[in-house]
Write an enzyme that holds these catalytic residues in place. Structure first.
Site, PDB file in Angstrom:
ATOM      1  CG  HIS A 121      -1.795   1.029   1.379  1.00 55.65           C
ATOM      2  ND1 HIS A 121      -2.832   0.859   0.795  1.00 55.65           N
ATOM      3  CD2 HIS A 121      -1.817   2.279   2.338  1.00 55.65           C
ATOM      4  CE1 HIS A 121      -3.550   2.511   0.837  1.00 55.65           C
ATOM      5  NE2 HIS A 121      -2.742   3.213   1.689  1.00 55.65           N
ATOM      6  CG  ASP A 157      -5.528  -0.281   1.163  1.00 55.67           C
ATOM      7  OD1 ASP A 157      -4.751  -1.043   1.007  1.00 55.67           O
ATOM      8  OD2 ASP A 157      -6.237   0.970   0.667  1.00 55.67           O
TER       9      ASP A 157
HETATM   10  C1  GAR Z   1       0.252   0.745  -6.196  1.00 54.67           C
HETATM   11  O1  GAR Z   1       0.833   2.067  -5.992  1.00 54.67           O
HETATM   12  C2  GAR Z   1       0.160  -0.003  -5.016  1.00 54.67           C
HETATM   13  O2  GAR Z   1       0.733   0.526  -4.148  1.00 54.67           O
HETATM   14  C3  GAR Z   1      -1.073   0.202  -4.965  1.00 54.67           C
HETATM   15  O3  GAR Z   1      -1.732   0.314  -6.303  1.00 54.67           O
HETATM   16  C4  GAR Z   1      -0.212   0.770  -7.092  1.00 54.67           C
HETATM   17  C5  GAR Z   1      -0.175  -0.216  -8.261  1.00 54.67           C
HETATM   18  O4  GAR Z   1       0.848   0.140  -8.998  1.00 54.67           O
HETATM   19  N1  GAR Z   1      -2.109  -0.614  -3.593  1.00 54.67           N
HETATM   20  C6  GAR Z   1      -3.209   0.179  -3.408  1.00 54.67           C
HETATM   21  O5  GAR Z   1      -3.468   0.740  -3.136  1.00 54.67           O
HETATM   22  C7  GAR Z   1      -3.964  -0.913  -2.592  1.00 54.67           C
HETATM   23  N2  GAR Z   1      -4.735  -0.292  -1.556  1.00 54.67           N
HETATM   24  P1  GAR Z   1       1.363  -0.959  -9.897  1.00 54.67           P
HETATM   25  O6  GAR Z   1       0.132  -1.776 -10.374  1.00 54.67           O
HETATM   26  O7  GAR Z   1       2.268  -0.445 -10.602  1.00 54.67           O
HETATM   27  O8  GAR Z   1       2.221  -2.145  -9.144  1.00 54.67           O
END
Ligand code: GAR
Length: 228
Positions: A121, A157
């Protein structure tokens, strides 16, 4: 005495490797960081709830099996989670790695994989769960921000924290710059956490994270830097 050289070949026995399934919803850069880390881990499959997730193509290009469980085809979370679990279980993974998987999971789903499912997260949890974490961090005026890898427990989360990385928030920094800096740290800590998990160096025991063979962190981060 005549010298000799002992040649050793590193044998990677795939049958002994822990197996993971990675769940994504979009870009898949955290998934890619895990793939690029060449961990001694078998990536059994990448599953997305979004048919157009960019990360699916990245996985396919590396010959990793992919599947889509489109959440819009279900009228409730229970049914979606049930089919998702069936798809995951086809691969019999040891661990499930949520990498930008943007669905709220049912309590039953979280409990089914308790101690075997982790999430990343983009904030220093428990601050800023949910969406728009960088914007909210800037609005709150925090001087440090970052990212968190945690075991998944029922809730959004939330769950016992495995590792966090801290990013300073300099005055005047914009949201995109902050997001880029946090993402770089995500790409550093997530492969590390997956390795710890698969090597049995981090476990969830009675609701708490237990470490083995991991050096405790020391020192700290001060932002802005203090005048000496
Ligand atoms: C990342 O920043 C991850 O931490 C977030 O979504 C993004 C996905 O990027 N996750 C959340 O917010 C979960 N609550 P990615 O697809 O490039 O890995």
């Amino acid at each position: 005495m005549a010298g000799f050289t002992l040649l050793t070949t590193k044998i990677t026995d795939e049958s002994k490797m822990k197996k993971i399934v990675i769940l994504i919803s979009g870009r898949g850069s955290n998934m890619e960081a895990i793939l690029n880390a060449n961990l001694p881990v078998a990536i059994a499959a990448v599953i997305s709830n979004e048919p157009d997730a960019k990360g699916l193509a990245t996985a396919q290009a590396r010959n990793i099996p992919t599947a889509v469980v489109p959440h819009r085809a279900f009228t409730n979370r229970e049914d979606f989670d049930g089919v998702l679990a069936m798809e995951i279980n086809r691969y019999q993974p040891d661990f499930i790695v949520l990498a930008g998987f943007m669905r709220v999971l049912t309590e039953e789903f979280a409990e089914r994989y308790s101690g075997r499912m982790i999430n990343i997260h983009p904030s220093l949890l428990p601050s800023f769960p949910g969406l728009h974490t960088h914007q909210r961090a800037l609005e709150a005026g925090v001087r440090v921000h970052g990212c968190t890898v945690h075991f998944v427990t029922p809730g959004v989360d939330i769950g016992p924290i495995i590792v966090q990385a801290v990013v300073p928030v300099p005055a005047g920094v914009d949201e995109d710059t902050l997001a880029t800096r946090v993402l770089a740290e995500e790409h550093r800590i997530y492969p590390q956490a997956v390795r710890w998990l698969c090597e049995g160096r981090v476990q969830l025991v009675d609701g708490a994270v237990v470490y083995d063979r991991i050096a405790p962190a020391c020192g700290g981060v001060i932002s802005p830097a203090l005048d000496e």
